[in-house]
Design an enzyme around this catalytic site. Structure first.
Site, short mmCIF file in Angstrom:
data_model
loop_
_atom_site.label_atom_id
_atom_site.label_comp_id
_atom_site.label_asym_id
_atom_site.label_seq_id
_atom_site.Cartn_x
_atom_site.Cartn_y
_atom_site.Cartn_z
N TYR A 61 -2.03 -0.81 10.65
CA TYR A 61 -2.50 -1.49 9.33
C TYR A 61 -1.21 -1.07 8.58
O TYR A 61 -0.60 -2.12 8.08
CB TYR A 61 -3.76 -0.79 8.88
CG TYR A 61 -3.67 -1.03 7.33
CD1 TYR A 61 -3.51 0.07 6.41
CD2 TYR A 61 -3.95 -2.30 6.69
CE1 TYR A 61 -3.45 -0.23 5.20
CE2 TYR A 61 -4.02 -2.69 5.52
CZ TYR A 61 -3.54 -1.42 4.75
OH TYR A 61 -3.70 -1.61 3.25
N SER A 69 0.91 -1.16 -0.08
CA SER A 69 0.04 0.15 0.08
C SER A 69 1.03 1.27 -0.20
O SER A 69 2.01 1.23 0.65
CB SER A 69 -1.08 -0.06 1.31
OG SER A 69 -1.34 1.21 1.46
N LYS A 79 1.87 -3.57 6.64
CA LYS A 79 2.44 -3.92 5.39
C LYS A 79 3.66 -3.71 5.36
O LYS A 79 4.56 -4.27 4.39
CB LYS A 79 1.63 -2.69 4.52
CG LYS A 79 0.23 -2.86 4.27
CD LYS A 79 -0.06 -4.11 3.61
CE LYS A 79 -1.78 -4.54 3.09
NZ LYS A 79 -1.98 -5.70 2.57
C1 WQD Z 1 -9.35 9.74 0.78
C2 WQD Z 1 -9.54 11.38 0.92
C3 WQD Z 1 -9.85 12.16 3.38
C4 WQD Z 1 -13.58 9.85 4.04
C5 WQD Z 1 -6.82 4.91 2.99
C6 WQD Z 1 -5.59 4.20 3.45
C7 WQD Z 1 -4.68 3.37 2.52
C8 WQD Z 1 -5.65 2.71 1.49
C9 WQD Z 1 -6.50 3.58 0.80
C10 WQD Z 1 -5.47 0.29 1.99
C11 WQD Z 1 -8.68 11.93 2.26
C12 WQD Z 1 -10.70 12.37 2.60
C13 WQD Z 1 -12.21 10.33 3.38
C14 WQD Z 1 -14.51 10.99 4.37
C15 WQD Z 1 -13.33 12.79 3.39
N1 WQD Z 1 -5.85 1.60 1.97
N2 WQD Z 1 -12.39 11.60 3.14
N3 WQD Z 1 -14.42 12.06 4.09
O1 WQD Z 1 -7.05 7.94 3.58
O2 WQD Z 1 -6.14 8.39 1.25
O3 WQD Z 1 -6.09 5.77 1.97
O4 WQD Z 1 -7.32 3.99 1.94
O5 WQD Z 1 -4.24 0.21 1.66
O6 WQD Z 1 -3.70 2.50 3.16
O7 WQD Z 1 -4.89 4.91 4.33
O8 WQD Z 1 -8.41 7.10 1.77
O9 WQD Z 1 -10.61 7.31 1.12
O10 WQD Z 1 -9.98 7.47 3.52
O11 WQD Z 1 -9.55 9.18 2.01
O12 WQD Z 1 -13.06 13.92 3.51
O13 WQD Z 1 -15.47 10.28 4.94
O14 WQD Z 1 -10.78 11.57 1.10
O15 WQD Z 1 -9.53 12.91 4.27
O16 WQD Z 1 -8.34 13.29 1.81
P1 WQD Z 1 -6.83 7.32 2.29
P2 WQD Z 1 -9.72 7.58 2.29
#
Ligand code: WQD
Length: 332
Positions: A148, A124, A152
């Site tokens: 998590y 990841s 990885k």
């Molecule tokens: C994306 C953007 C949030 C939810 C995670 C894991 C990573 C990988 C992918 C496994 C960010 C914003 C999110 C919400 C929001 N998973 N957001 N409101 O955090 O980039 O990555 O998932 O490997 O390991 O860390 O993904 O979709 O949670 O967030 O504003 O309700 O959307 O702040 O900018 P992230 P995400």
């Protein structure tokens, strides 16, 4: 070539199984259905027109895991199985370290015992941590901010040490950025139970009226519109990247890491607007405080996968939103 796909009934695993079968590989699926459903198996069979052995088995069940290798001549493994919720890992670190690390070590011991030394590992972009500046390159320093992500990074380290000790291992470490989208058939996709942690599943639940309002975590980041920027990649592009990595394994010496992203960053607001355009639905949102652990920008340098795997993402954000809507609108 027969490929064992651990976690093969999951979101990325199922899309990869379809791609493997389309490409002429034989597969064996192993899944404990903790974050997936047996229903997905029949969809994979329907979409591929192929049958294959399926084992409901937990990684920690060494005997059950061993039975798979006894009953099937496995040539390579694609290892998806693992717990993957960032927030949950902070509150349940022991569960994450035991499941993801002990489970992977059991897999590697079984592979070694059966002389199966080809592995594609589901890593990841989270291993790039908070101290690098995007676009992220595979040779950048690695660090993590949650259990998590640490599992990885630890598994990557275990694999690199194993390859150093035993030169006949061939390992591809695939670092996914933000997987979204769904199979164009609309029959499989990501639809987590409960309140989603990730952006796209949350947007989809708001669009279909299952949740009232999206909270956008911060609009004061140093980005074009102030909201977080991520590299969203279509799950079908991700699946194709696994086939390319499998094909490359014979020419890999030891363990090699590859970014699987588009190389393009999109903000939260851009994703919201793209989904509204694709679905014709309004997505209610409000601005909320930043989420701890979030970084402003995360997107990939994809040159290594392009030159060494001959792979690059094809689908656009609009394609991803179109396919996400095509999937979720049919879900109960
Ligand atoms: C994306 C953007 C949030 C939810 C995670 C894991 C990573 C990988 C992918 C496994 C960010 C914003 C999110 C919400 C929001 N998973 N957001 N409101 O955090 O980039 O990555 O998932 O490997 O390991 O860390 O993904 O979709 O949670 O967030 O504003 O309700 O959307 O702040 O900018 P992230 P995400």
């Amino acid at each position: 070539m027969k490929v064992l796909v651990t976690g093969g009934a999951g979101y990325i695993g199922s899309h990869t199984c379809i791609e493997l079968l389309k490409s002429g590989y034989e597969i064996v699926i192993m899944d404990n259905y903790s974050n997936s459903s047996p229903d997905v198996i029949s969809v994979i069979e329907k979409l591929s027109g192929k049958a294959f052995p399926v084992y409901e088995c937990d990684m920690l069940d060494y005997d059950g895991f061993g039975k798979i290798f006894k009953e099937n001549k496995i040539d390579a493994v694609i290892h998806f199985a693992g717990l993957k919720a960032v927030g949950e890992s902070v509150s349940k670190p022991l569960e994450y370290y035991n499941n993801n690390l002990t489970g992977t070590i059991k897999l590697l011991r079984l592979m070694k015992h059966r002389n199966v030394k080809k592995l594609v590992f589901s890593s990841s972009a989270t291993v790039y941590g908070m101290n690098n500046t995007a676009p992220f390159r595979e040779d950048m320093p690695l660090s993590t901010t949650n259990p998590y992500g640490t599992t990885k990074l630890m598994i990557e380290t275990i694999l690199k040490d194993l390859c150093f000790a035993e030169k006949d291992w061939k390992v591809a470490l695939l670092r996914y950025f933000n997987p979204i989208g769904a199979h164009p058939s609309g029959l499989i996709g990501e639809n987590p139970n409960g309140i989603p942690n990730n952006l796209m599943p949350y947007i989809m639940k708001v669009a279909v009226g299952k949740l009232p309002c999206l909270s956008i975590y911060g609009d004061d980041y140093p980005t074009p519109d102030g909201t977080g920027v991520r590299d969203y990649i279509h799950v079908c592009d991700l699946a194709a990247g696994h086939i390319k990595a499998l094909e490359k394994l014979d020419r890999i010496q030891g363990a090699e890491a590859y970014n699987l992203g588009t190389g393009k960053g999109s903000s939260v607001l851009e994703v919201v607007h793209a989904f509204e355009k694709a679905s014709g639905k309004k997505v209610n949102y409000k601005i909320a405080p930043r989420r701890p652990g979030d970084i402003a920008e995360c997107y990939a340098d994809v040159s290594k996968a392009k030159t060494e795997l001959g792979w690059e993402a094809k689908y656009s954000l609009d394609d991803m939103c179109r396919d996400n809507w095509n999937f979720i609108k049919n879900q109960k």
